[in-house]
Design a protein around this motif. Structure first.
Motif, short mmCIF file in Angstrom:
data_model
loop_
_atom_site.label_atom_id
_atom_site.label_comp_id
_atom_site.label_asym_id
_atom_site.label_seq_id
_atom_site.Cartn_x
_atom_site.Cartn_y
_atom_site.Cartn_z
N ILE A 33 47.30 92.14 -26.19
CA ILE A 33 46.76 93.34 -25.61
C ILE A 33 45.54 92.83 -25.19
O ILE A 33 44.55 92.69 -25.83
CB ILE A 33 47.00 94.16 -26.17
CG1 ILE A 33 48.30 94.76 -27.05
CG2 ILE A 33 46.55 95.55 -25.53
CD1 ILE A 33 48.43 95.74 -28.03
N LEU A 34 45.29 92.82 -23.63
CA LEU A 34 44.23 92.18 -23.29
C LEU A 34 43.43 93.52 -22.35
O LEU A 34 43.93 94.12 -21.74
CB LEU A 34 44.36 91.00 -22.35
CG LEU A 34 44.98 89.92 -22.78
CD1 LEU A 34 45.14 88.89 -21.80
CD2 LEU A 34 44.40 89.33 -23.90
N CYS A 46 46.52 88.52 -17.52
CA CYS A 46 47.85 89.15 -18.28
C CYS A 46 49.07 88.62 -17.57
O CYS A 46 50.09 88.38 -18.55
CB CYS A 46 47.98 90.69 -17.97
SG CYS A 46 46.58 91.69 -19.01
N SER A 47 49.24 88.38 -16.20
CA SER A 47 50.42 87.71 -15.73
C SER A 47 50.51 86.39 -16.27
O SER A 47 51.68 85.90 -16.43
CB SER A 47 50.13 87.72 -14.11
OG SER A 47 51.13 87.11 -13.58
N ALA A 51 50.95 89.09 -21.11
CA ALA A 51 50.17 89.87 -21.83
C ALA A 51 50.28 91.28 -21.35
O ALA A 51 50.42 91.66 -20.28
CB ALA A 51 48.82 89.61 -22.35
N THR A 52 50.03 92.33 -22.18
CA THR A 52 49.92 93.70 -22.02
C THR A 52 48.58 93.90 -21.53
O THR A 52 47.45 93.75 -22.28
CB THR A 52 50.32 94.55 -23.20
OG1 THR A 52 51.78 94.27 -23.51
CG2 THR A 52 50.11 96.05 -22.39
N GLY A 53 48.40 94.66 -20.48
CA GLY A 53 46.84 94.91 -19.84
C GLY A 53 46.55 96.34 -20.56
O GLY A 53 47.51 97.25 -20.56
#
Length: 231
Positions: A33-34, A46-47, A51-53
């Motif tokens: 989770i960024l 994230c792309s 990852a989850t933004g």
């Protein structure tokens, strides 16, 4: 969020030098989770990593509880975001102090509070990315050092409070690191920026990853990272 059962690690300031390096180190074995300002750099990272933004405004900690409400598992939290504005005590107005302490100290404390139940469930780890300024305050660094001294106090108290819950708490103190923030600092100091004389952000990232992966019966409480000889 993590059907694979892999650790879920939240990184603040994820688009910055140390944050992005850490995200790339952890991506193969952690679900990420960024967190950041929600700009194009964060979206691209994230792309890239799947990852989850999590956009957060660190000057508005009252918004954190709602922002994280949709998160399920959180195993580890890396408090990496920060700001710095150099200046003498005689010259810096209260607005600088308020902003610096809000981002560097109050925001991590509040984000810790709202995420603590999830981290307790995972018996996870908090890592606070501090600074050499959190160990010694030099002329011109009062507001930043004060925020980092206070951040150390947050980490130290949290470690004692959460030990019975199996939550580990560590602080890492990098010396000058080759990041955009360091470039800003050198500009404020009126000096040249030579990244070859500083620690690489990947080296700090590897240290944090080691802290997360330490055996369960070990807590790396305070780790200082200094520049060494490059080969």
């Amino acid at each position: 969020m993590s059907p694979s059962g892999r650790p879920v690690t939240l990184i603040t300031g994820a688009a910055g030098g140390i944050g992005s390096a850490l995200a790339r180190v952890l991506a193969p074995i952690h679900d990420l989770i960024l967190s950041g300002r929600g700009d194009a750099r964060l979206a691209a990272l994230c792309s890239e990593l799947g990852a989850t933004g999590l956009p957060l405004d660190l000057t508005r900690p009252q918004t954190f509880a709602e922002a994280v409400a949709g998160l399920k598992r959180v195993t580890n939290v890396i408090h990496n975001a920060g700001v710095v504005e150099l200046g003498a005590v005689a010259d810096q107005a209260h607005a600088v102090w308020t902003h610096t302490l809000a981002v560097n100290t109050v925001a991590p404390a509040e984000l810790t509070r709202v995420l603590l139940p999830r981290v307790r469930e995972e018996r996870g780890t908090f890592v606070f990315v501090n600074s050499g300024a959190g160990l010694r305050a030099n002329a011109g660094w009062a507001s930043y050092a004060a925020s980092k001294f206070a951040l150390r106090a947050v980490a130290d108290a949290l470690r004692e409070e959460e030990a019975l819950h199996g939550v580990r708490v560590g602080t890492v103190y990098p010396s000058r690191t080759a990041t955009p923030m360091q470039q800003l600092v050198r500009s404020q100091e009126g000096g040249a920026y030579d990244p070859d004389t500083y620690i690489e952000p990947q080296s700090v990232a590897a240290t944090i990853a080691f802290m997360l992966d330490a055996p369960r019966d070990a807590v790396l409480t305070d780790v200082t990272v200094r520049a060494g000889v490059r080969t």
